[in-house]
Scaffold this motif. Structure first.
Motif, PDB file in Angstrom:
ATOM      1  N   LEU A  37       1.010  -1.161  -0.162  1.00  0.00           N
ATOM      2  CA  LEU A  37       0.064  -0.057   0.201  1.00  0.00           C
ATOM      3  C   LEU A  37       1.029   1.410  -0.020  1.00  0.00           C
ATOM      4  N   ASP A  38       1.937   1.387   0.772  1.00  0.00           N
ATOM      5  CA  ASP A  38       2.854   2.633   0.732  1.00  0.00           C
ATOM      6  C   ASP A  38       3.213   2.865  -0.811  1.00  0.00           C
ATOM      7  N   LYS A  39       3.625   1.691  -1.417  1.00  0.00           N
ATOM      8  CA  LYS A  39       4.115   2.074  -2.942  1.00  0.00           C
ATOM      9  C   LYS A  39       2.937   2.572  -3.719  1.00  0.00           C
ATOM     10  N   PHE A  40       1.719   2.067  -3.508  1.00  0.00           N
ATOM     11  CA  PHE A  40       0.810   2.473  -4.346  1.00  0.00           C
ATOM     12  C   PHE A  40       0.278   4.023  -3.939  1.00  0.00           C
ATOM     13  N   ILE A  41       0.373   4.157  -2.626  1.00  0.00           N
ATOM     14  CA  ILE A  41       0.053   5.683  -2.179  1.00  0.00           C
ATOM     15  C   ILE A  41       1.154   6.688  -2.873  1.00  0.00           C
ATOM     16  N   ALA A  42       2.480   6.270  -2.790  1.00  0.00           N
ATOM     17  CA  ALA A  42       3.362   7.021  -3.178  1.00  0.00           C
ATOM     18  C   ALA A  42       3.433   7.502  -4.779  1.00  0.00           C
ATOM     19  N   LYS A  43       2.707   6.449  -5.517  1.00  0.00           N
ATOM     20  CA  LYS A  43       2.770   6.740  -6.891  1.00  0.00           C
ATOM     21  C   LYS A  43       1.466   7.614  -7.198  1.00  0.00           C
ATOM     22  N   GLN A  44       0.602   7.829  -6.141  1.00  0.00           N
ATOM     23  CA  GLN A  44      -0.607   8.724  -6.420  1.00  0.00           C
ATOM     24  C   GLN A  44      -0.420  10.123  -5.810  1.00  0.00           C
ATOM     25  N   THR A  45       0.524  10.086  -5.182  1.00  0.00           N
ATOM     26  CA  THR A  45       1.081  11.617  -4.591  1.00  0.00           C
ATOM     27  C   THR A  45       1.626  12.411  -5.377  1.00  0.00           C
ATOM     28  N   VAL A  46       0.968  13.626  -5.415  1.00  0.00           N
ATOM     29  CA  VAL A  46       1.679  14.859  -6.351  1.00  0.00           C
ATOM     30  C   VAL A  46       2.663  15.505  -5.398  1.00  0.00           C
ATOM     31  N   THR A  47       4.047  15.699  -6.114  1.00  0.00           N
ATOM     32  CA  THR A  47       4.959  16.352  -5.518  1.00  0.00           C
ATOM     33  C   THR A  47       5.254  17.539  -6.209  1.00  0.00           C
ATOM     34  N   TYR A  48       5.766  18.632  -5.945  1.00  0.00           N
ATOM     35  CA  TYR A  48       6.225  19.748  -6.230  1.00  0.00           C
ATOM     36  C   TYR A  48       7.595  20.060  -5.696  1.00  0.00           C
ATOM     37  N   GLN A  49       8.416  20.676  -6.826  1.00  0.00           N
ATOM     38  CA  GLN A  49       9.635  20.991  -6.459  1.00  0.00           C
ATOM     39  C   GLN A  49       9.678  22.623  -6.067  1.00  0.00           C
ATOM     40  N   PRO A  50      10.559  23.001  -5.241  1.00  0.00           N
ATOM     41  CA  PRO A  50      10.741  24.509  -5.049  1.00  0.00           C
ATOM     42  C   PRO A  50      10.673  25.203  -6.402  1.00  0.00           C
ATOM     43  N   ALA A  51      10.262  26.351  -6.354  1.00  0.00           N
ATOM     44  CA  ALA A  51      10.166  27.253  -7.567  1.00  0.00           C
ATOM     45  C   ALA A  51      11.725  28.125  -7.415  1.00  0.00           C
ATOM     46  N   GLU A  53      13.484  31.733  -9.616  1.00  0.00           N
ATOM     47  CA  GLU A  53      13.204  32.789 -10.619  1.00  0.00           C
ATOM     48  C   GLU A  53      13.343  32.339 -12.141  1.00  0.00           C
ATOM     49  N   THR A  54      13.780  31.069 -12.278  1.00  0.00           N
ATOM     50  CA  THR A  54      13.902  30.613 -13.866  1.00  0.00           C
ATOM     51  C   THR A  54      13.111  29.597 -13.890  1.00  0.00           C
ATOM     52  N   GLY A  55      12.548  28.675 -12.946  1.00  0.00           N
ATOM     53  CA  GLY A  55      11.741  27.632 -12.994  1.00  0.00           C
ATOM     54  C   GLY A  55      10.850  27.310 -12.267  1.00  0.00           C
ATOM     55  N   ASP A  56       9.589  27.011 -12.880  1.00  0.00           N
ATOM     56  CA  ASP A  56       8.231  26.929 -12.143  1.00  0.00           C
ATOM     57  C   ASP A  56       8.332  25.673 -11.078  1.00  0.00           C
ATOM     58  N   GLY A  57       7.742  26.063  -9.982  1.00  0.00           N
ATOM     59  CA  GLY A  57       7.671  24.855  -8.874  1.00  0.00           C
ATOM     60  C   GLY A  57       6.464  24.869  -8.309  1.00  0.00           C
ATOM     61  N   LEU A  58       6.406  24.944  -7.109  1.00  0.00           N
ATOM     62  CA  LEU A  58       5.131  24.958  -6.315  1.00  0.00           C
ATOM     63  C   LEU A  58       4.207  26.268  -6.511  1.00  0.00           C
ATOM     64  N   MET A  59       5.174  27.527  -7.165  1.00  0.00           N
ATOM     65  CA  MET A  59       4.569  28.411  -7.645  1.00  0.00           C
ATOM     66  C   MET A  59       5.281  28.867  -8.843  1.00  0.00           C
ATOM     67  N   THR A  60       4.808  29.955  -9.740  1.00  0.00           N
ATOM     68  CA  THR A  60       5.413  30.033 -10.806  1.00  0.00           C
ATOM     69  C   THR A  60       6.776  30.897 -10.847  1.00  0.00           C
ATOM     70  N   ALA A  61       7.806  30.662 -11.645  1.00  0.00           N
ATOM     71  CA  ALA A  61       8.808  31.536 -11.763  1.00  0.00           C
ATOM     72  C   ALA A  61       8.675  33.003 -11.611  1.00  0.00           C
ATOM     73  N   ALA A  62       7.791  33.631 -12.261  1.00  0.00           N
ATOM     74  CA  ALA A  62       7.456  35.018 -12.210  1.00  0.00           C
ATOM     75  C   ALA A  62       7.115  35.509 -10.819  1.00  0.00           C
ATOM     76  N   ASP A  63       6.004  34.607 -10.199  1.00  0.00           N
ATOM     77  CA  ASP A  63       5.736  34.757  -8.727  1.00  0.00           C
ATOM     78  C   ASP A  63       6.952  34.600  -7.762  1.00  0.00           C
ATOM     79  N   LYS A  64       7.691  33.758  -8.067  1.00  0.00           N
ATOM     80  CA  LYS A  64       8.897  33.477  -7.072  1.00  0.00           C
ATOM     81  C   LYS A  64       9.821  34.827  -7.268  1.00  0.00           C
ATOM     82  N   LYS A  65       9.871  35.289  -8.518  1.00  0.00           N
ATOM     83  CA  LYS A  65      10.733  36.732  -8.724  1.00  0.00           C
ATOM     84  C   LYS A  65      10.452  37.551  -8.119  1.00  0.00           C
ATOM     85  N   LYS A  66       8.706  38.101  -8.078  1.00  0.00           N
ATOM     86  CA  LYS A  66       8.205  38.980  -7.380  1.00  0.00           C
ATOM     87  C   LYS A  66       8.567  38.934  -5.750  1.00  0.00           C
ATOM     88  N   LEU A  67       8.290  37.518  -5.467  1.00  0.00           N
ATOM     89  CA  LEU A  67       8.484  37.312  -3.930  1.00  0.00           C
ATOM     90  C   LEU A  67       9.884  37.546  -3.550  1.00  0.00           C
TER      91      LEU A  67
END
Length: 108
Positions: A37-51, A53-67
């Motif tokens: 079950l742990d492997k099945f759940i891991a396949k269903q889990t959406v993960t995000y990388q940190p954003a 200024e040049t690459g999108d992640g949990l937020m857009t690169a443009a928003d990261k640059k503003k932040l």
């Protein structure tokens, strides 16, 4: 994939766990007890990388640059615009008293 619910029946009276002969009950288990079950759940889990200024992640690169432009240290002055478009700078003197100063416009 289907979900199966298994209902069990008490084979005898068991006062230690509160069951009476032929009483229906369900087994309660945890996800840790289900092999794979742990492997099945891991396949269903959406993960995000940190954003960045040049690459999108949990937020857009443009928003990261503003932040990243937000200053965290104490401000020397805050600008406010009046209804007529004049800009005023709020600052404090050495005694902590507020000062509003009208900003001179570069347009002549």
């Amino acid at each position: 994939m289907s979900t199966k619910i298994v209902q069990l029946k008490a084979s005898a009276d068991n006062p230690d766990i509160g069951l009476v002969k032929d009483e229906p009950f369900y087994v309660v288990t945890s996800a840790d007890a289900v092999v794979g079950l742990d492997k099945f759940i891991a396949k269903q889990t959406v993960t995000y990388q940190p954003a960045t200024e040049t690459g999108d992640g949990l937020m857009t690169a443009a928003d990261k640059k503003k932040l990243n432009t937000i200053k965290a240290e104490p401000f020397e002055g805050l600008k406010f615009k009046s209804p007529d478009g004049s800009v005023f700078v709020l600052s404090v003197d050495n005694d902590g008293k507020p000062l509003f100063t009208k900003e001179e416009s570069d347009v002549h």
